[in-house]
Structure formats: structure tokens, C-alpha cells
Design an enzyme around this catalytic site. Sequence first.
Site, mmCIF file in Angstrom:
data_model
loop_
_atom_site.group_PDB
_atom_site.id
_atom_site.type_symbol
_atom_site.label_atom_id
_atom_site.label_comp_id
_atom_site.label_asym_id
_atom_site.label_seq_id
_atom_site.Cartn_x
_atom_site.Cartn_y
_atom_site.Cartn_z
ATOM 1 C CD GLU A 15 -2.848 -1.097 2.449
ATOM 2 O OE1 GLU A 15 -2.831 -0.097 3.209
ATOM 3 O OE2 GLU A 15 -3.599 -2.067 2.629
ATOM 4 C CD GLU A 47 -9.770 -0.569 -0.261
ATOM 5 O OE1 GLU A 47 -8.686 -1.190 -0.399
ATOM 6 O OE2 GLU A 47 -10.592 -0.827 0.657
HETATM 7 O O1 KIV Z 1 -6.649 -6.901 1.896
HETATM 8 C C1 KIV Z 1 -7.409 -6.977 0.911
HETATM 9 O O2 KIV Z 1 -8.270 -7.860 0.805
HETATM 10 C C2 KIV Z 1 -7.245 -5.978 -0.139
HETATM 11 C C3 KIV Z 1 -8.252 -5.935 -1.241
HETATM 12 C C4 KIV Z 1 -9.599 -5.607 -0.778
HETATM 13 C C5 KIV Z 1 -7.823 -5.065 -2.361
HETATM 14 O O3 KIV Z 1 -6.311 -5.239 -0.109
#
Ligand code: KIV
Length: 273
Positions: free
Chosen positions: A116, A183
Site C-alpha cells: 500500500e 480503493e
Molecule cells: O486486503 C485486501 O483484501 C485488499 C483488497 C480488498 C484489495 O487489499
Amino acid sequence: MAEKLTIPKIKKRKGQGALVVVTCYDATFARLLEQAGVDLVLVGDSLGNVIQGHANTIPVTMDEMVYHCRCVARGLSATHLVGDLPFMSYQASEEQAILNAGRLMKEGCVESVKLEGGRRHAALVGRLTEIGVPVMGHIGLTPQSFHGFGGYKLQGKTLAAEKALKEDARLLQEAGAYSIVLEGLPGDLAGELTESLSIPTIGIGAGPHCDGQVLVLYDLLGLDERFNPRFLKKYLNLSQEVLGAVAAFGAEVRQGTFPGPEHYLHSARKSDE
Ligand code: KIV
């Protein structure tokens, strides 16, 4: 069985038909997801929420990610497997990030990792890509920044935030990311980001103008009746099915109707000799 999506093939899917991505945490569901023909399976650190019952993904550890990635890998034979690098497994130093990404590949058997953040991790994405660790980026509502954001809130709402996200996406692509999760963003912004990039974007809570969509498996199956965000479509109401099935089992056990004669064998023994 669908064709295996390698990193070059995933990149070529840009504009060639939507990528279907679903999260997974165990071998049984992995096998089903592969049969259902998903393009990529993601072992998300969302396992902190849906498997471990935490309020966010912050507590998830590397050991836990490796364990779940290994479980999922055993259920797949041809589907591309991505694993999340959990909070604080890649922030402290480049060396630690490389070693942890290596663990996810060597022990967790993933084929790429997701992390991220935009510009602050662009150099790391470049280094990982260079040494053979393909990276999926993730910008916008990045759940590991839960406390900094003050909760799960739509991002990219101001012109300055839009500009910053565009720069983040560009830098991740330049560094070598093979795709980027968008997201919790306004749909028009996600569409602009998608158009501006040559690598595929995968949306969640970011509208239809992305190159693919991802959902958390337990969310799309409707396993938590308390969780109903706007972005989510539940394709099943599985929590009700589970409640019904387990209640029926309990009732039959209490009534003495399970196990029935068809569920067990009698010994052929007639005497002790
Ligand atoms: O942790 C997760 O499941 C994610 C997705 C929703 C993209 O990062």
C-alpha cells in the site's frame, strides 16, 4: 481450465477485458475460485478482519500472511496468486521489505506481492521489481492507514488529493508496478487514473471505469449481515444459509434423526469368537 496469467499477460490485459480478482484465505475456497475462473487470487491482509475478527488490518503479521498464502497456494494449480505485505513488514527498511517479500514468494508460494502507498514506496517497488518480485500497487483508501485516515473514508475528494493520487499512480507505474489497486475513490477519478496508466487498475469501491474489480470473498458471499457498505454487492446471502444449515444439524442431532441408517455401518460381528 483458464489460461495462467503471468505478469506480462496481466499487463497486456489492459483494455482487453476486465480482470476478475477475489481474495482468499484457505485451500478449499482457492480450489473453488479457480474452478469459477477468476483471473487473480489475492491473499489480502483483510484476513485481519474476516478471519481474525480484528477491526482493521494493522495487527496482521508476516507469519500469518505466509501461513494463509501457503494454504491458498495448495488449492490453486493455474491461477495467479498475489499476497499482501502486511503493515510494518515493508516500512522500516528496504532490506526488511525485500526479505519479507522474499518470504511471501519462497514460503508463501505467491507469484507477486501487493503493498500500500504511492510515492513513498516507489523506490522500493523499483528495487523489488528489479530483483524479480513483481509488485501490485494499492492507492486511495489504503486500509493500513486506517488510523491516519480516521477510519475507512473515501479518498481523493479535493483537487490536491486528486493531483497527489495521479502522481502516486504515475510513480508506481514508472517504478515497475504491474498493476494498481484503486480503493475507495470517486468513480470519475478512478476512470481518469485508469486512462492515464498503461498498466491495469483493479477497483474496489472506485466505480466501473477500472480495468478489473476485486472484492473480499466473504463480502461477496454475504457472510456478514452487519457489513453493508455502498460499494459491496452480495452475490449470496451465505450467513443465512450457514445459520439454517447448522441449526438443521443441531435440531436433527437433538431429535436423534442424525445420523440416519444411511450414515453408518453395523458391525458384521455375530459373536466374540
Ligand atoms: O486486503 C485486501 O483484501 C485488499 C483488497 C480488498 C484489495 O487489499
